[in-house]
Enzyme design. Structure first.
Site, PDB file in Angstrom:
ATOM      1  N   ARG A 168       0.842  -1.198   0.000  1.00 16.12           N
ATOM      2  CA  ARG A 168       0.000   0.000   0.000  1.00 16.12           C
ATOM      3  C   ARG A 168       0.873   1.243   0.000  1.00 16.12           C
ATOM      4  O   ARG A 168       1.554   1.540   0.987  1.00 16.12           O
ATOM      5  CB  ARG A 168      -0.928   0.019   1.220  1.00 16.12           C
ATOM      6  CG  ARG A 168      -1.766   1.306   1.291  1.00 16.12           C
ATOM      7  CD  ARG A 168      -2.962   1.210   2.205  1.00 16.12           C
ATOM      8  NE  ARG A 168      -2.624   1.158   3.614  1.00 16.12           N
ATOM      9  CZ  ARG A 168      -3.523   1.290   4.605  1.00 16.12           C
ATOM     10  NH1 ARG A 168      -4.803   1.451   4.320  1.00 16.12           N
ATOM     11  NH2 ARG A 168      -3.150   1.221   5.872  1.00 16.12           N
ATOM     12  N   ASP A 448      -3.774   3.188  14.281  1.00 15.52           N
ATOM     13  CA  ASP A 448      -2.959   3.775  13.223  1.00 15.52           C
ATOM     14  C   ASP A 448      -3.517   5.151  12.906  1.00 15.52           C
ATOM     15  O   ASP A 448      -4.370   5.676  13.634  1.00 15.52           O
ATOM     16  CB  ASP A 448      -2.888   2.865  11.990  1.00 15.52           C
ATOM     17  CG  ASP A 448      -4.232   2.691  11.279  1.00 15.52           C
ATOM     18  OD1 ASP A 448      -5.209   3.379  11.649  1.00 15.52           O
ATOM     19  OD2 ASP A 448      -4.293   1.880  10.341  1.00 15.52           O
TER      20      ASP A 448
END
Length: 533
Positions: A168, A448
């Site tokens: 990603r 996160d």
């Protein structure tokens, strides 16, 4: 900026120490490729970001998302995406995490079907983190990655069989400040994508796989078109067959969920799935409707996948993916093992089990976990409920998800405890990020950037709209400041005076104040924080 490369009047500049630190990654030919990517695609990227601003202005004026009229034919016509490679047909459990060396080895050895190596929300984008990450992935693809931990007297190396690797890159809104091309900062997306594809496509082909990616934070099908153009150009540049690069798109913005068919269509030669990025999706819902008092979101803990708008989101993704013959991947289980507390562990693991049972029974083809110890839990659920490699054959054609379903406001309360928790999570996470750690274990959950974004955006929304809490008090700036100062003091007492200064907790508090007590909403905390790393 001192060192530079010149070719055909093109110029790339970088910090000289950066070039010398990563000679296997920052090769001359790789830099030429980044120059080509930047010059062909950066102007379009900037234009797409401007379109985001224009759309936000409309939302601020009261407009709501809808299924686009101009693409009705795409939604209603019969077509399917290109076929999925053999090694991506079974994705029942995917593990995700940052690109540090130990994580890469552990994730590839975890027994999950795939590993998403993340340059985005779980990686703090320091130069060393990013470039070491590229080296780690290059070594992993070559199957030479190795680590010896002197403190633990333990070695880490790959097993004979490892999980399939996906990468990603950062979202298109983020720049890479350490690389300038023609005096412009290059896109973080193009750096992360370009370096991985350039250095690894040949070895991946030799291993009977290919460059596979996760695309984050798309807001419009035109952004999917941009990525498709990047893929087409890259395949031609690298001399690989068109359609070799494969992508899964994270549906983590409210606007993207109104354009699922369109996004798949734009990427139809490269796409293999959509993923329900649930935490960013909640953040997007808050962010897009932040100035609309009808869309106040209650305490973060009260917004779950059983909330009507989240359930509609998930089921629509399944339906549209399966109609187009691609995977629909479920969301993240953020729980992590709790040491020396079997009872708490059992409660946490049961939550994961319940979440995954709901996903697989709804028709999802796979799911995410954040920790290797949860792989077995999720695998067991999917193995028991999904005997085939996927369930694309489960079309869910009976569903009729409407625009109103996707926009239904979650019900619940806003509490002082919720404010305190959001402040606490925001400060602790931002400090971790500033210290170079993009994934932080807080309160037995792996936080996160996405979960921190929910916390700080809720604080802004609640303060800006002067909400009334369940205790009857109105959230004013004075009231918020009082709570914030109390929470800051708790954090200082927890970490100690010396750590509070050295480990950026004070700076994190200052940044949170800017993010919350501010008339203008800042789109991404990572853009604000990036100036300080």
């Amino acid at each position: 900026m001192e060192n530079q490369i010149e070719t055909k009047e093109k110029r790339l500049q970088f910090k000289i120490e950066s070039k010398e630190s990563f000679p296997d990654i920052l090769t001359e030919n790789a830099m030429f490729f980044l120059i080509e990517l930047h010059e062909k695609f950066n102007k379009k990227r900037i234009a797409l970001l401007e379109k985001r601003k224009e759309q936000q202005q409309k939302f601020d004026e009261g407009e709501l998302p809808n299924f686009p009229i101009e693409t009705k034919k795409i939604r209603e016509s019969e077509w399917i995406a290109a076929s999925t490679p053999e090694d991506l047909l079974d994705r029942r459990v995917e593990i995700t995490g940052p690109v540090d060396r130990k994580m890469v080895i552990n994730a590839l050895n975890s027994g999950a079907k795939t590993f998403m190596a993340d340059f985005e929300d779980s990686t703090s984008p320091t130069w060393n983190n990013l470039m070491n990450g590229q080296q780690n992935l290059k070594d992993a693809v070559a199957k030479t990655i190795y680590l010896f931990d002197k403190k633990k007297n333990k070695e880490y190396k790959l097993k004979n069989e490892t999980t399939v690797l996906l990468v990603r890159p950062r979202g298109i809104h983020l720049n890479e400040k350490h690389i300038l091309i023609n005096n412009e900062e290059i896109s973080g997306s193009l750096v992360d994508f370009g370096l991985y594809a350039f250095h690894n496509h040949k070895t991946l082909a030799e291993n009977n796989t290919a460059p596979y990616f996760y695309l984050p934070k798309l807001e419009h099908y035109l952004e999917a078109r941009w990525w498709n153009e990047v893929f087409n150009f890259t395949e031609e540049y690298l001399g690989i067959k068109n359609g070799t690069i494969k992508a899964t798109v994270l549906i983590e913005t409210i606007t993207a969920n109104f354009q699922l068919d369109e996004i798949i269509y734009e990427l139809r030669n490269h796409i293999v799935g959509l993923n329900c990025g649930r935490w960013d999706y909640i953040f997007s819902y808050i962010k897009k409707f932040r100035n609309n008092e009808k869309f106040i979101v209650p305490n973060r803990d009260q917004v779950t996948m059983t909330s009507p708008f989240m359930n509609a989101y998930s089921q629509l993704v399944i339906q549209r993916c399966h109609k187009r013959n691609i995977h629909a991947i479920g969301g993240m289980a953020a729980q992590i093992p709790i040491k020396n507390d079997n009872a708490a562990n059992e409660i946490a693991f049961n939550k994961v089990k319940t979440d995954k049972e709901r996903e697989v029974k709804n028709g999802h083809d796979g799911t995410w976990v954040a920790h290797p110890d949860l792989v077995e839990v999720a695998l067991k659920v999917f193995n028991e409920n999904m005997p085939t490699k996927n369930q694309i054959h489960v079309k869910r054609s009976e569903l009729n998800i409407t625009e109103a379903d996707l926009l239904e406001v979650p019900q619940g309360s806003i509490t002082e405890e919720g404010i305190r928790k959001n402040i606490n999570i925001s400060v602790l996470y931002i400090a971790s990020w500033l210290n170079g750690q993009g994934a932080a274990a807080l309160n037995h959950l792996m936080e996160d950037a996405a979960t921190a974004e929910i916390s700080r955006s809720q604080l802004w929304q609640w303060l800006r709209n002067g909400v009334t809490l369940d205790n009857g008090k109105i959230l004013t700036e004075k009231y918020y400041d009082k709570i914030a100062m109390e929470e800051y003091e708790k954090i200082k007492n927890l970490v100690g005076d010396e750590n509070h200064e050295k480990q950026h907790y004070k700076l994190a508090e200052q940044l949170l104040d800017i993010l919350v007590v501010n008339y203008n909403f800042i789109d991404f905390l990572t853009i604000l924080g990036y100036k300080h790393i």
